[in-house]
Design an enzyme around this catalytic site. Sequence first.
Site, mmCIF file in Angstrom:
data_model
loop_
_atom_site.group_PDB
_atom_site.id
_atom_site.type_symbol
_atom_site.label_atom_id
_atom_site.label_comp_id
_atom_site.label_asym_id
_atom_site.label_seq_id
_atom_site.Cartn_x
_atom_site.Cartn_y
_atom_site.Cartn_z
ATOM 1 N N GLY A 1 0.815 -1.211 0.187
ATOM 2 C CA GLY A 1 0.106 0.096 0.053
ATOM 3 C C GLY A 1 0.718 1.351 -0.065
ATOM 4 O O GLY A 1 0.251 2.338 -0.206
ATOM 5 N N ASP A 2 2.057 1.217 0.010
ATOM 6 C CA ASP A 2 2.738 2.401 0.405
ATOM 7 C C ASP A 2 4.260 2.388 -0.270
ATOM 8 O O ASP A 2 5.254 2.685 0.329
ATOM 9 C CB ASP A 2 2.894 2.957 1.564
ATOM 10 N N LEU A 3 4.585 1.508 -1.486
ATOM 11 C CA LEU A 3 5.737 1.280 -2.025
ATOM 12 C C LEU A 3 6.263 2.782 -2.951
ATOM 13 O O LEU A 3 6.282 2.642 -4.100
ATOM 14 C CB LEU A 3 5.444 0.025 -3.139
#
Length: 372
Positions: free
Chosen positions: A224-226
């Site tokens: 979700g937050d690469l």
Amino acid sequence: MSSGNDCQPQTLTKPALGEREAAELVDRVFGLKVLWIRSLPSYDDQNFHVRVSAEGADEYVLKITNSEDSQEPDLIEAQTQAMMFLSAEGFPSATPYLTKDGNIMSLESGGTRPGSKKYMVRLLTYLPGTPVAKITTNAQILYEIGRLAASMDKVLSEKFQHPSVKSLHRGQFIWNLANVPLLDQYIYALGQNKYRAVVEQVIEQFKGKVIPKLSSFRACINHGDLNDHNILVDSSSASLENPQYRVSGILDFSDMSYGYYVFEVAIVIMYMMIESPDPLSVGGHVLAGFESVLPLSAEERGALFLLVSGRFAQSLVIAAHTALLYPENKEYLTITAKTGWKRLETMFEVGQKAVEKMWFETAQAYTYHAPA
């Protein structure tokens, strides 16, 4: 970049420990003497890089979770267990150093005053490497990052089992891409920003064209937050003209939630566009890497442009909102905004059809010339 488990970022309290307090915390909770400590930038948690006098690995990140997420121990448990699982599967993710009581985390008071907020504390192994934001990306590392994103989601979704995993069904979590329509309540933070109309257009198109298709996408667990600060790389070649990189670290699992495979590739494309001098070309290389593991369906491909646009909108709107709450952290909170507005505007100026053509043709070329 978590903002709690619901859509109320304003309810959280970011920890504000000093370096001495943080060092004392490491000693008291983990039984380690700190030799050296410095603060690391963060969105709404507090992180410290610490070096300790211990055998073996002697560098760690002390992660102090914001007050809102600290009330969700099952969620933090799931994130930490996922990190441990991925590390065991060969992915470069951090693992926790256990507390003196043998636990992976501990709920600690943020001060000595009565009624002080409580924060969940973990000590994670420090991962070496350079953030992608600090390098000039090339096709090779973009492909590798795309492949890594697909591989990670696939192994999490197919093999990761733990009682706390159900906490990753996060409903109204503001950073889940399915929740782009929730931005309506935060758009006030943009004020009279000249780009506001583009964001409003993204939200309306998302409601009409993406939301109805969600049921046709393949579900999975998303990191979700690469983003370009959460992926670390090191150079695997000495060539300055054509450097070859490998991913050496995956950071920050606080935005993990159940979503869809296509969400992950859209999020990666968006963040890799931020620093690129040729942002529109990025998507094809990331997509090729992702599809070498998980080819997208026609429905998933058809939503990619608006999903990438939706992540731009989330990042820009939520950052503006959070910067109003924490003006002292504005510089870090608005990192994406420095180029993000221009990238989003360019996507809409060029148009969905032309951008998709560029992405899909680049990805198709890899089927004939796959990287070694």
